[in-house]
Design an enzyme around this catalytic site. Sequence first.
Site: not given
Length: 321
Positions: A237, A266, A284
Amino acid sequence: MRKVVVTREVFKETIDFLEAHFDVLSNQEDRLLGREELLCRISDAEGIQTAGSDQVDDEFLDAAPKLRIVANTAVGYNNIDVQACSQRGVIVTNTPGVLDECVADYAFGLMIAACRRIGESERYLRSGQWKAMYLKQMLGLDINGATLGLVGFGRIGQAIAKRANGFGMRVLYHTRSRVSESVERNLNAAHVNKPQLLQESDVVMLILPYAKETHHIIGEQELSQMKSKSVLVNIARGGIVDDRALIKALKEKTIFAAGLDVYEGEPQLDPEFLKLENVVLSPHIGSASEPTRRAMAMAAARNLVAVLANSEKPINLVRPN
Ligand code: GLV
């Protein structure tokens, strides 16, 4: 019929499954809904299938007074204020178990890409700079025989360790509590403290949840403990790494490279990353194989059906800390 909202596009079989039980307001055209529009959509929902990018906070919960369950389509749930949900009696679920191998594959890909400069090589070739093959071109780091340091050693970390054994890597891991001796033995993995992991690893890989306690656990000080010929891989993360400190380390080449799938704030990322050759960047997509994403969407939907249609316990309950 109970109303369920699905915030982003999912596979058809998931919508069909949900529609057999609920009145479904889906978003199969996959419009990026503004916050206002999303909050309007959920006003009479009893269940919501969220994406990992949906922020479920007090404002969200205020907008959905009938809500009983938030089924997140991700294993991580740092986008959800689980405490706030629990205070209102709203169940939170996630999708563990179905993405471990897929994410472990991706972690390996990102590690190899960063160590062997695959992104940089492709940019070099595409821009027409390749004139001849020569000995010292695009020299990278070996994976075989290297030491891999895993920060976090849950299901995904262990799936990565299994692959590392096949590549002849030495495996170190750091977690608050040690795994059983038999798991360590099977995976040839040694538990070490964080400084030892940072100092001895050729690749430091992060695979742990984001929480207050894990905020910036890799910052300037930690980066300075890593070898100059080492690589940092973050598939966990954003926020676990201090991105400003990482950019500085990459610019000053105090580490060799990084492979990143996640970023602070993000989908925005620090534009300085885009200027660097020694970082591999992806949006991601660690769990983004089609079978895995299908399985994740169905896992989230099964939690909605268990709770709202069958009055059963959720399959993947997330408890507040
Ligand atoms: C992806 O990042 C997930 O948490 O499933």
